[in-house]
Every structure is written in C-alpha cells, then in structure tokens.
Write a protein that holds these residues in place. Structure first.
Motif, PDB file in Angstrom:
ATOM      1  N   VAL A  64     -15.587  16.974  -3.960  1.00  0.00           N
ATOM      2  CA  VAL A  64     -16.058  18.100  -3.061  1.00  0.00           C
ATOM      3  C   VAL A  64     -16.552  17.816  -1.767  1.00  0.00           C
ATOM      4  O   VAL A  64     -16.082  18.490  -0.956  1.00  0.00           O
ATOM      5  CB  VAL A  64     -16.790  19.088  -4.317  1.00  0.00           C
ATOM      6  CG1 VAL A  64     -17.388  20.488  -3.199  1.00  0.00           C
ATOM      7  CG2 VAL A  64     -15.939  19.806  -5.373  1.00  0.00           C
ATOM      8  N   ARG A 201     -17.246  19.907   5.836  1.00  0.00           N
ATOM      9  CA  ARG A 201     -16.649  21.019   6.113  1.00  0.00           C
ATOM     10  C   ARG A 201     -14.870  20.625   6.004  1.00  0.00           C
ATOM     11  O   ARG A 201     -14.177  21.383   5.476  1.00  0.00           O
ATOM     12  CB  ARG A 201     -16.935  21.582   7.336  1.00  0.00           C
ATOM     13  CG  ARG A 201     -18.051  22.420   7.666  1.00  0.00           C
ATOM     14  CD  ARG A 201     -18.251  22.973   9.144  1.00  0.00           C
ATOM     15  NE  ARG A 201     -17.183  24.061   9.093  1.00  0.00           N
ATOM     16  CZ  ARG A 201     -17.064  24.803  10.356  1.00  0.00           C
ATOM     17  NH1 ARG A 201     -17.755  24.418  11.122  1.00  0.00           N
ATOM     18  NH2 ARG A 201     -15.960  25.579  10.313  1.00  0.00           N
ATOM     19  N   TRP A 204     -14.073  20.525   2.571  1.00  0.00           N
ATOM     20  CA  TRP A 204     -13.880  21.792   2.014  1.00  0.00           C
ATOM     21  C   TRP A 204     -12.388  22.260   2.212  1.00  0.00           C
ATOM     22  O   TRP A 204     -11.712  22.997   1.378  1.00  0.00           O
ATOM     23  CB  TRP A 204     -14.892  22.758   2.666  1.00  0.00           C
ATOM     24  CG  TRP A 204     -14.895  24.189   2.106  1.00  0.00           C
ATOM     25  CD1 TRP A 204     -14.366  25.457   2.669  1.00  0.00           C
ATOM     26  CD2 TRP A 204     -15.037  24.689   0.698  1.00  0.00           C
ATOM     27  NE1 TRP A 204     -14.290  26.524   1.949  1.00  0.00           N
ATOM     28  CE2 TRP A 204     -14.837  26.143   0.676  1.00  0.00           C
ATOM     29  CE3 TRP A 204     -15.379  24.103  -0.361  1.00  0.00           C
ATOM     30  CZ2 TRP A 204     -14.952  26.740  -0.557  1.00  0.00           C
ATOM     31  CZ3 TRP A 204     -15.464  24.976  -1.537  1.00  0.00           C
ATOM     32  CH2 TRP A 204     -15.514  26.221  -1.514  1.00  0.00           C
ATOM     33  N   THR A 205     -11.993  22.110   3.418  1.00  0.00           N
ATOM     34  CA  THR A 205     -10.772  22.357   3.833  1.00  0.00           C
ATOM     35  C   THR A 205      -9.556  21.803   2.894  1.00  0.00           C
ATOM     36  O   THR A 205      -8.498  22.128   2.728  1.00  0.00           O
ATOM     37  CB  THR A 205     -10.350  21.918   5.202  1.00  0.00           C
ATOM     38  OG1 THR A 205     -10.544  20.928   5.333  1.00  0.00           O
ATOM     39  CG2 THR A 205     -11.195  22.797   6.172  1.00  0.00           C
ATOM     40  N   GLN A 208      -9.421  23.797   0.041  1.00  0.00           N
ATOM     41  CA  GLN A 208      -8.415  25.010   0.284  1.00  0.00           C
ATOM     42  C   GLN A 208      -6.783  24.464   0.345  1.00  0.00           C
ATOM     43  O   GLN A 208      -6.220  25.373  -0.173  1.00  0.00           O
ATOM     44  CB  GLN A 208      -8.892  25.566   1.689  1.00  0.00           C
ATOM     45  CG  GLN A 208     -10.166  26.133   1.887  1.00  0.00           C
ATOM     46  CD  GLN A 208     -10.432  26.581   3.239  1.00  0.00           C
ATOM     47  OE1 GLN A 208     -10.309  25.897   4.162  1.00  0.00           O
ATOM     48  NE2 GLN A 208     -10.551  27.930   3.400  1.00  0.00           N
TER      49      GLN A 208
END
Length: 404
Positions: A64, A201, A204-205, A208
């Motif tokens: 993650v 970040r 995190w994408t 997604q």
C-alpha cells in the motif's frame, strides 16, 4: 526445458535467476533459523510461530505505502538496494543481546522489503524479456521459488543442527550480498520512471489502478483467490495427520505435496504455446481447487499428498493470465502493479490460512479442507468469468492523469 532455455539466453537473465535462487534460499533459511533461535531462547511455540506471521503481515503494508518505489527508480538500483537492506537486517539480528522483540521487528523489516523486491524484479522482466517470453519468465521465478522453499525448509533444520542458528544467519547475510552482486554486475540497466509526487501518493494511485478498473481488478483478484483457497490445507496439515491417526511428522508430505505439484505444473505448461496456455486457464483453475473436495473421504496421507500435488499443478493457470495483466497496464506503472499483486497474494494467503485454522476448530479438518475446495471452485469460476469476459486483447490501463 526449451522455453526456459529461451528465457535464460536473453542477456542478463542468468544473473537474474541466479540472484533469485540465492535470495530465496536466504529468506527461507532466515525464517527457519529465527524460528529455532526464538524457540530455543523462550521455549514458546507461539513466539516461534510469530516468525511466519511477521513474514506475511508486512506485505499488505508495504504494497500500500511503497509500491511506487519500483517505478520511480531503475529496477536494478531498487533490487540491489533491497538486497543490501535485507542483508543489513539479518546482520543486525546477530548483534549480541538482541531481544526477541528486536528479532521479530527486523523480520518485519525484511517482510516490508520483500514485495518491493518482487515488484521491481517482475517489472524488470517485463522490460528485458519479449512479451511472448514474459509469462515463461515469471513461471521460472515461481518454479525456482517453490523449489527453494522445499529445499530451504528441508535443509534448514539440518543446517541449524550442523552449524547452529546464528551461523545459518551469517550464511543468509552472504546470500543477500551475493544476490546484490549478481544483479548489480550481471543484469542490464532499465530506465528510471517519473517522480511527480511523493512515494506514498504515487503508491496510492497504484491501488487506484488495480481497484478502479474492473478488467484489471478481476484479473488480479483471479491470481489472489485461487491460492487463497488452495492454501487452507497448509494451515491444517498437522491437524489432519491427527485426524487420520498418523504421526505429526507426516504433515511434511502435505506441506511438500502442493509445492512439488506447483513446480511440475510450471515446467509442463511452459512448453505450451501462448494460445494453449490461454485456453487452459479455466481448466487449471478448477484443477487447483477441486481435489480438496476429495478430502470428504478422509484419504490417507499418501493420497492426500497426491491430491495437493494435483492442486499445486493447477497454479500454472498464471501462465495464461500473466500476458493479459501485462497488456492491461501502461509499462510505466508495471512495478506498482506487480508489487501490489505480490503483496495482496501473500497477505490473502496468510489470512486464509488463519481463517482455515479458526474454522478447523469447529469442523473436522477434512471437512474444512473440502469446504475450501467447494467455495474455491465456485469463487474462482465466478471471478474467471468476469475477468476473462472483460479482457480484450491489447487494452491498456493507465493511472489517473497519466499520458499512457
């Protein structure tokens, strides 16, 4: 094997697989040595078992938070750095007076590094190998990994008895160092990626990317759910030997059955053409799950081991799914994807083994294993239907805001 030879003829691949072999042996050896060392110090089976928990748990966290590291830097640099950090963690375990909590903490550190290493390695394979050889290349990684697990667990206890747990940890430091040297000096360079935002970040994408696209999400889920259900017998192997009235040592046959079948399946399917591998995805998925249903009959240990070997052979379905995943993601984001895939796989297997143990406390072990086979067959077929129907050749998924 002809297909594996074609992979190994690609420049740098021999070094990649040699490094994978020694680092896998190092990882398994460290787990064995730590389990024995902690048990010798504390006499606690629970603390000794926490070695495996600490090996599984960090995968989810690392996937993650840090998956983007595999795309932000050249793969060779990431791989060498991971090996050096792993060697440092094991070296720190050898410090005099290191408490048990410190040993487990350092093992957690190794677990945080492992998925980043695996993601960078898979991304480098996708860059260095032609598309038709990529699934065979990953197959060879899995075959070596399963063989290393069998060898490491079989010889680890013997090595500890011969030279002691601390000496075996020293050997593990050397294996990680050798892996770093092989990768650093023997593999071609790969280009760095973009670093537009901070690592968390960007990671995190990556999530997604996997969970925001139905097609890609189902393909990744397919590689998770099949081993999640088929790993349940591992957590119940000892309990099953007690149920059939044999010695607990016979559980070793069950532990090794799945791995032996997995290696055999990879070796055989690697010889097939890409189109045949693609057509065999669903049959192999069923093969990975259905043998567990036969545990309803409470088979003797030799028969049970054969059933698990057949189940392990079905894991070769990945050779048909890997090309679909590769075609579904932008090359600039493969590192994140493969890191998340590896992290989720390990985490879900750990959870499923734990859940199998909980259910096995209320049901007989054979019924729990058979139940996993029934649910696994139904679930994998459902996910396969969604994943394979939605997959279109050549489709590429990009991260939000990317130009891919």
């Amino acid at each position: 094997m002809r297909s594996y030879r074609a992979v190994l003829r690609v420049p740098g691949m021999r070094a990649v697989y040699a490094a994978h072999t020694v680092s896998m042996l190092g990882t398994v050896g460290a787990q064995v040595a730590l389990s024995i060392l902690i048990f010798e110090r504390t006499g606690s089976p629970l603390l000794s078992a926490l070695v495996l928990v600490c090996s599984f748990l960090p995968y989810a966290v690392s996937g993650v938070l840090f998956s983007s590291m595999t795309d932000r830097f050249p793969a060779r640099r990431v791989l060498v750095t991971c090996d050096v950090l792993s060697a440092t963690c094991v070296l720190a375990m050898l410090l005099p007076g290191m408490p048990v909590g410190g040993l487990l903490g350092l093992l957690l550190g190794l677990g945080m590094i492992a998925p980043i290493f695996a993601g960078a390695r898979a991304a480098s394979l996708a860059y260095l190998l032609p598309p038709d050889l990529f699934p065979v290349g990953r197959s060879l990684l899995r075959a070596i990994g399963q063989t290393a697990v069998l060898t490491g667990f079989a010889l680890g206890g013997i090595a500890v008895a011969a030279i002691g747990a601390r000496s075996l940890l020293i050997v593990e430091v050397l294996t990680f160092g050798l892996s770093a040297i092989l990768i650093g000096t023997g593999t071609p360079a790969t280009p760095p990626g973009e670093r537009k935002r901070n690592a968390v970040r960007d990671s995190w994408t990556g999530l997604q990317l996997v969970f925001g696209n139905v097609r890609l999400r189902n393909l990744i889920l397919l590689t998770w759910v099949a081993p999640a259900f088929s790993s349940v017998p591992d957590g119940l192997a000892v309990a099953y030997t007690a149920q059939v009235g044999t010695a607990a040592a016979a559980a070793g046959a069950l532990f090794t059955g799945y791995a032996v079948g997995g290696v055999f399946g990879e070796l055989v399917v690697a010889r097939f053409t890409p189109s045949v591998r693609r057509r065999l995805v669903v049959p192999f998925l069923v093969t990975s799950q259905l043998p567990a249903v036969a545990f309803l009959t409470v088979p003797p240990i030799p028969v049970a081991a054969v059933l698990l070997a057949i189940s392990g052979a079905g894991y070769a379905f990945n050779q048909g799914v890997d090309p679909l995943i590769l075609n579904a993601v932008d090359p600039a984001h493969r590192g994140r994807l493969f890191t998340i895939q590896t992290s989720g796989l390990m985490a879900i297997q750990g959870v499923s083994i734990a859940l199998g143990g909980v259910i096995g406390s209320f049901l007989a072990p054979n019924l729990t294993i058979a139940l996993a086979g029934v649910l696994g067959t139904a679930t994998t077929l459902l996910v396969a239907r969604q994943a394979l129907e939605r997959t279109t050749s050549g489709a590429v998924t990009s991260l939000p805001g990317s130009s891919g």
